[in-house]
Design a protein around this motif. Structure first.
Motif, PDB file in Angstrom:
ATOM      1  N   SER B  20     -93.632 -64.665  73.560  1.00  0.00           N
ATOM      2  CA  SER B  20     -95.023 -64.528  73.118  1.00  0.00           C
ATOM      3  C   SER B  20     -96.004 -64.584  74.282  1.00  0.00           C
ATOM      4  CB  SER B  20     -95.358 -65.634  72.111  1.00  0.00           C
ATOM      5  OG  SER B  20     -95.406 -66.897  72.771  1.00  0.00           O
ATOM      6  N   VAL B  21     -95.541 -65.007  75.451  1.00  0.00           N
ATOM      7  CA  VAL B  21     -96.466 -65.151  76.580  1.00  0.00           C
ATOM      8  C   VAL B  21     -96.248 -64.037  77.596  1.00  0.00           C
ATOM      9  CG1 VAL B  21     -96.852 -67.620  76.354  1.00  0.00           C
ATOM     10  CG2 VAL B  21     -94.865 -66.807  77.648  1.00  0.00           C
ATOM     11  N   ARG B  22     -97.278 -63.782  78.394  1.00  0.00           N
ATOM     12  CA  ARG B  22     -97.274 -62.680  79.354  1.00  0.00           C
ATOM     13  C   ARG B  22     -97.478 -63.208  80.769  1.00  0.00           C
ATOM     14  NH1 ARG B  22     -95.072 -60.990  76.280  1.00  0.00           N
ATOM     15  NH2 ARG B  22     -95.450 -59.480  74.647  1.00  0.00           N
ATOM     16  N   ALA B  23     -96.943 -62.483  81.734  1.00  0.00           N
ATOM     17  CA  ALA B  23     -97.103 -62.852  83.147  1.00  0.00           C
ATOM     18  C   ALA B  23     -98.577 -63.104  83.460  1.00  0.00           C
ATOM     19  CB  ALA B  23     -96.556 -61.742  84.032  1.00  0.00           C
ATOM     20  N   GLY B  24     -98.846 -64.242  84.089  1.00  0.00           N
ATOM     21  CA  GLY B  24    -100.221 -64.603  84.435  1.00  0.00           C
ATOM     22  C   GLY B  24    -100.867 -65.552  83.437  1.00  0.00           C
ATOM     23  N   ASP B  25    -100.261 -65.736  82.266  1.00  0.00           N
ATOM     24  CA  ASP B  25    -100.814 -66.679  81.294  1.00  0.00           C
ATOM     25  C   ASP B  25    -100.674 -68.116  81.807  1.00  0.00           C
ATOM     26  OD1 ASP B  25    -101.426 -64.703  79.482  1.00  0.00           O
ATOM     27  OD2 ASP B  25     -99.704 -65.062  78.155  1.00  0.00           O
ATOM     28  N   ALA B 111     -84.307 -59.496  91.250  1.00  0.00           N
ATOM     29  CA  ALA B 111     -84.339 -58.523  90.150  1.00  0.00           C
ATOM     30  C   ALA B 111     -83.316 -58.901  89.076  1.00  0.00           C
ATOM     31  CB  ALA B 111     -84.055 -57.123  90.693  1.00  0.00           C
ATOM     32  N   HIS B 112     -82.175 -59.487  89.483  1.00  0.00           N
ATOM     33  CA  HIS B 112     -81.158 -59.869  88.511  1.00  0.00           C
ATOM     34  C   HIS B 112     -81.685 -60.901  87.522  1.00  0.00           C
ATOM     35  CE1 HIS B 112     -78.177 -58.235  91.493  1.00  0.00           C
ATOM     36  NE2 HIS B 112     -77.875 -57.634  90.372  1.00  0.00           N
ATOM     37  N   VAL B 113     -82.460 -61.848  88.035  1.00  0.00           N
ATOM     38  CA  VAL B 113     -83.027 -62.868  87.140  1.00  0.00           C
ATOM     39  C   VAL B 113     -84.017 -62.218  86.183  1.00  0.00           C
ATOM     40  CG1 VAL B 113     -84.455 -64.951  87.033  1.00  0.00           C
ATOM     41  CG2 VAL B 113     -82.673 -64.737  88.792  1.00  0.00           C
ATOM     42  N   ARG B 114     -84.859 -61.341  86.717  1.00  0.00           N
ATOM     43  CA  ARG B 114     -85.866 -60.699  85.856  1.00  0.00           C
ATOM     44  C   ARG B 114     -85.203 -59.848  84.775  1.00  0.00           C
ATOM     45  NH1 ARG B 114     -90.076 -57.785  89.596  1.00  0.00           N
ATOM     46  NH2 ARG B 114     -91.046 -57.462  87.544  1.00  0.00           N
ATOM     47  N   GLN B 115     -84.108 -59.167  85.153  1.00  0.00           N
ATOM     48  CA  GLN B 115     -83.394 -58.358  84.159  1.00  0.00           C
ATOM     49  C   GLN B 115     -82.767 -59.240  83.083  1.00  0.00           C
ATOM     50  OE1 GLN B 115     -81.015 -56.336  86.994  1.00  0.00           O
ATOM     51  NE2 GLN B 115     -82.600 -54.817  87.451  1.00  0.00           N
ATOM     52  N   ALA B 116     -82.270 -60.417  83.504  1.00  0.00           N
ATOM     53  CA  ALA B 116     -81.670 -61.336  82.529  1.00  0.00           C
ATOM     54  C   ALA B 116     -82.724 -61.849  81.545  1.00  0.00           C
ATOM     55  CB  ALA B 116     -80.999 -62.505  83.249  1.00  0.00           C
ATOM     56  N   LEU B 117     -83.941 -62.089  82.043  1.00  0.00           N
ATOM     57  CA  LEU B 117     -85.015 -62.552  81.156  1.00  0.00           C
ATOM     58  C   LEU B 117     -85.304 -61.505  80.085  1.00  0.00           C
ATOM     59  CD1 LEU B 117     -87.562 -64.072  83.742  1.00  0.00           C
ATOM     60  CD2 LEU B 117     -85.931 -65.305  82.302  1.00  0.00           C
ATOM     61  N   ASP B 170     -92.298 -62.496  82.557  1.00  0.00           N
ATOM     62  CA  ASP B 170     -92.160 -62.571  81.105  1.00  0.00           C
ATOM     63  C   ASP B 170     -90.939 -61.777  80.639  1.00  0.00           C
ATOM     64  OD1 ASP B 170     -92.934 -59.825  80.793  1.00  0.00           O
ATOM     65  OD2 ASP B 170     -95.042 -60.425  80.904  1.00  0.00           O
ATOM     66  N   CYS B 171     -90.687 -61.796  79.343  1.00  0.00           N
ATOM     67  CA  CYS B 171     -89.455 -61.209  78.824  1.00  0.00           C
ATOM     68  C   CYS B 171     -89.554 -59.693  78.673  1.00  0.00           C
ATOM     69  CB  CYS B 171     -89.054 -61.860  77.506  1.00  0.00           C
ATOM     70  SG  CYS B 171     -89.920 -61.180  76.106  1.00  0.00           S
ATOM     71  N   GLY B 173     -90.469 -57.828  81.392  1.00  0.00           N
ATOM     72  CA  GLY B 173     -90.385 -57.271  82.741  1.00  0.00           C
ATOM     73  C   GLY B 173     -91.658 -57.431  83.547  1.00  0.00           C
ATOM     74  N   GLY B 174     -92.648 -58.091  82.994  1.00  0.00           N
ATOM     75  CA  GLY B 174     -93.914 -58.271  83.702  1.00  0.00           C
ATOM     76  C   GLY B 174     -93.824 -59.351  84.774  1.00  0.00           C
ATOM     77  N   THR B 175     -94.648 -59.200  85.822  1.00  0.00           N
ATOM     78  CA  THR B 175     -94.670 -60.181  86.913  1.00  0.00           C
ATOM     79  C   THR B 175     -96.098 -60.588  87.247  1.00  0.00           C
ATOM     80  OG1 THR B 175     -94.161 -60.582  89.247  1.00  0.00           O
ATOM     81  CG2 THR B 175     -94.603 -58.293  88.628  1.00  0.00           C
ATOM     82  N   ALA B 176     -96.249 -61.854  87.638  1.00  0.00           N
ATOM     83  CA  ALA B 176     -97.552 -62.345  88.093  1.00  0.00           C
ATOM     84  C   ALA B 176     -97.644 -62.340  89.611  1.00  0.00           C
ATOM     85  CB  ALA B 176     -97.779 -63.762  87.571  1.00  0.00           C
ATOM     86  N   PHE B 177     -96.531 -61.990  90.309  1.00  0.00           N
ATOM     87  CA  PHE B 177     -96.513 -62.107  91.768  1.00  0.00           C
ATOM     88  C   PHE B 177     -97.071 -60.860  92.442  1.00  0.00           C
ATOM     89  CE2 PHE B 177     -93.305 -65.198  90.505  1.00  0.00           C
ATOM     90  CZ  PHE B 177     -93.716 -66.293  91.255  1.00  0.00           C
ATOM     91  N   VAL B 178     -97.805 -61.113  93.519  1.00  0.00           N
ATOM     92  CA  VAL B 178     -98.388 -60.033  94.310  1.00  0.00           C
ATOM     93  C   VAL B 178     -97.280 -59.227  94.982  1.00  0.00           C
ATOM     94  CG1 VAL B 178     -99.733 -59.619  96.414  1.00  0.00           C
ATOM     95  CG2 VAL B 178    -100.545 -61.232  94.706  1.00  0.00           C
ATOM     96  N   GLY B 179     -97.421 -57.920  94.978  1.00  0.00           N
ATOM     97  CA  GLY B 179     -96.474 -57.064  95.686  1.00  0.00           C
ATOM     98  C   GLY B 179     -95.258 -56.690  94.869  1.00  0.00           C
ATOM     99  N   GLU B 180     -95.176 -57.143  93.620  1.00  0.00           N
ATOM    100  CA  GLU B 180     -94.041 -56.777  92.758  1.00  0.00           C
ATOM    101  C   GLU B 180     -94.530 -55.880  91.624  1.00  0.00           C
ATOM    102  OE1 GLU B 180     -91.206 -60.716  93.187  1.00  0.00           O
ATOM    103  OE2 GLU B 180     -92.382 -60.441  91.382  1.00  0.00           O
ATOM    104  N   LYS B 181     -93.629 -55.013  91.177  1.00  0.00           N
ATOM    105  CA  LYS B 181     -93.971 -54.128  90.070  1.00  0.00           C
ATOM    106  C   LYS B 181     -93.278 -54.598  88.800  1.00  0.00           C
ATOM    107  CE  LYS B 181     -94.753 -50.020  92.826  1.00  0.00           C
ATOM    108  NZ  LYS B 181     -93.976 -49.372  93.859  1.00  0.00           N
ATOM    109  N   PRO B 182     -93.823 -54.251  87.634  1.00  0.00           N
ATOM    110  CA  PRO B 182     -93.100 -54.557  86.400  1.00  0.00           C
ATOM    111  C   PRO B 182     -91.757 -53.835  86.398  1.00  0.00           C
ATOM    112  CG  PRO B 182     -95.319 -53.746  85.924  1.00  0.00           C
ATOM    113  CD  PRO B 182     -95.092 -53.543  87.388  1.00  0.00           C
ATOM    114  N   LEU B 183     -90.755 -54.423  85.740  1.00  0.00           N
ATOM    115  CA  LEU B 183     -89.476 -53.723  85.587  1.00  0.00           C
ATOM    116  C   LEU B 183     -89.704 -52.504  84.726  1.00  0.00           C
ATOM    117  CD1 LEU B 183     -86.942 -56.610  84.815  1.00  0.00           C
ATOM    118  CD2 LEU B 183     -87.363 -55.509  87.012  1.00  0.00           C
ATOM    119  N   THR B 184     -89.000 -51.405  85.073  1.00  0.00           N
ATOM    120  CA  THR B 184     -89.159 -50.210  84.244  1.00  0.00           C
ATOM    121  C   THR B 184     -87.887 -49.958  83.444  1.00  0.00           C
ATOM    122  OG1 THR B 184     -88.480 -48.921  86.148  1.00  0.00           O
ATOM    123  CG2 THR B 184     -90.833 -49.078  85.709  1.00  0.00           C
TER     124      THR B 184
END
Lengths: 281, 184
Positions: B20-25, B111-117, B170-171, B173-184
């Motif tokens: 229910s939450v988004r990157a940056g919340d 990226a592996h952790v983000r994909q697992a999320l 977030d689940c 593929g979104g990211t709050a970190f500078v220089g990273e893109k959302p997973l596509t």
């Protein structure tokens, strides 16, 4: 010859271990406040607000600022007209670390063997001690507990002389940019420029002992510090890597002559919990 | 706390709450969670590989990458901020596969952790590194539940109250970190 009992050094180190881990130095608090005023992003301000509140709560409760109370790094500038009595200096420093970390409820973060990591030394010893012989009959003790997260993002390069000033600035900015939020920005960067392989690293560490906000007294080094700070903050990494204009609070460069073939460059990354304390005996 | 517009979440987390939450919340967590860092993760994953039972429940839980300072008299815990998360990146996907719902740490992850999320419905929270004194005041109970011989690296069960974190990944593929893109 002035005599100083090493027991005084033990007492001093024990007191500095406790206090430095609880009291964020005024120069660091002032730099965080100034950063808070500069930032416009909501998350950057949230992070800096928490850090300023954390410094207050630590002083109030006596809890350490950060759970990583570090490896005990001790710089001693020993006047050559001082005769130390009553025991061995390294043992005296380690006794101080042992007592300070035990009585101060600080974390013991040292493993005995870097590869077999099953045994903690149990008392945060041995201290990493850097001893320098200086003129006079005083002893200066610097205590700077060093956390692992920021130390892990440090680096050393043997650049070519042709890479020059721009190569040096680029290397620092690229390293900090790649480290992102991992070393707990906003950072203080200690840079060692010149000397030899090992000396550049020691210069970088020693640069972290300087008070924040005071540029190098050498004009061209001060200009280099400004350019590095601008380059690092232009990465946009920001507080905790979540964006903002404050990736570093300060860059301190210490410079030394070097070989005609070499351009050693070392970066010691320090997190915002830039704990440092100095006592003159 | 100083935060504006924080979202309150109760632990343990359901998949629905985690997603229910988004990157940056900015989120405030209340409820039980576990601490574990380098050494505890090595042991947990070794047990999983050996097909043995784990000392803690993983499904639905949140793990906080934290090794606190010793508790002074009269307090449940000492200073208790996050450690850098990337050192646990090799272990996290397997734990998410077993139902781990979230982790709390600091810094960017692989990226592996983000994909697992995204695959298993999890969330990565960032706590403010170096704010250990402040974060400790949001921990009301702490008890060692496994590996006491690891000292600060033991697994602890904590009860937290309004524990302030920011959603790093977030689940979706979104990211709050500078220089990273959302997973596509």
């Amino acid at each position: 010859m002035r005599e100083i009992d090493v027991g005084r050094i033990t007492d001093t180190v024990a007191d500095m271990a406790r206090r430095s881990n609880i009291e964020l130095p005024d120069d660091v608090v002032a730099a965080l406040r100034a950063a808070r005023e500069r930032e416009t992003l909501r998350i950057a301000r949230e992070v800096l607000d928490q850090l300023l509140l954390n410094a207050e709560r630590a002083r109030e409760t006596g809890l350490p600022l950060c759970q990583d109370t570090g490896v005990a790094v001790v710089f001693i500038d020993l006047g050559q007209d001082v005769h130390l009595t009553g025991g061995d200096l390294q043992a005296a420093v380690d006794d101080g670390v042992r007592r300070g970390y035990q009585e101060g409820y600080l974390r013991k973060s040292v493993v005995r063997d870097p590869l077999d990591r099953s045994t903690n030394t149990g008392d945060n010893t041995p201290a990493v001690m850097h001893l320098r012989l200086v003129a006079g009959d005083r002893v200066t003790v610097h205590f700077a507990p060093k956390g692992g997260g920021s130390e892990n993002m440090s680096a050393l390069w043997m650049l070519t002389p042709a890479q020059g000033r721009s190569g040096v600035v680029e290397a620092i900015a690229a390293q900090v940019g790649a480290a992102g939020g991992m070393p707990c920005p906003p950072l203080v960067l200690g840079v060692g420029l010149g000397g030899t392989f090992e000396m550049s690293a020691l210069l970088a560490k020693r640069a972290l002992l300087r008070p924040l906000g005071g540029p190098s007294p050498i004009p061209e080094v001060a200009a280099l510090e400004r350019d590095m700070l601008d380059a690092v903050n232009a990465t946009g990494v920001g507080p905790m890597g979540l964006g903002g204009v404050t990736t570093a609070l300060a860059v301190h460069v210490e410079r030394h002559p070097c070989h005609i073939a070499s351009l050693p460059l070392a970066l010691n990354v320090q997190c915002h919990a830039a704990r440092h304390m100095t006592v003159l005996l | 706390m100083t935060s504006v517009n924080a979202i309150d979440l109760t632990l343990p987390l359901t998949e629905e709450a985690a997603c229910s939450v988004r990157a940056g919340d900015v989120v405030h967590l209340t409820g039980p969670l576990y601490t574990a860092r380098d050494a505890a993760h090595q042991r947990l994953v070794a047990l999983i590989e050996a097909g043995e039972e784990l000392p803690i429940e993983i499904a639905g839980q949140v793990i906080y990458y934290c090794g606190p300072t010793p508790a002074p008299p009269g307090r449940p815990i000492g200073s208790a901020g996050p450690t850098t998360s990337y050192r646990m990146d090799d272990f996290a996907p397997e734990l998410h596969r077993l139902g781990l719902r979230g982790t709390i740490g600091k810094g960017n992850r692989s990226a592996h952790v983000r994909q697992a999320l995204r695959r298993y419905g999890g969330v990565y929270f960032v706590a403010v590194g170096g704010a250990g004194a402040l974060l400790a005041e949001h921990i009301t109970v702490a008890e060692v539940v496994a590996y006491p011989e690891l000292g600060p690296e033991a697994i602890r069960r904590l009860e937290v109250e309004q524990f302030p974190v920011i959603v790093g990944y977030d689940c979706r593929g979104g990211t709050a970190f500078v220089g990273e893109k959302p997973l596509t």
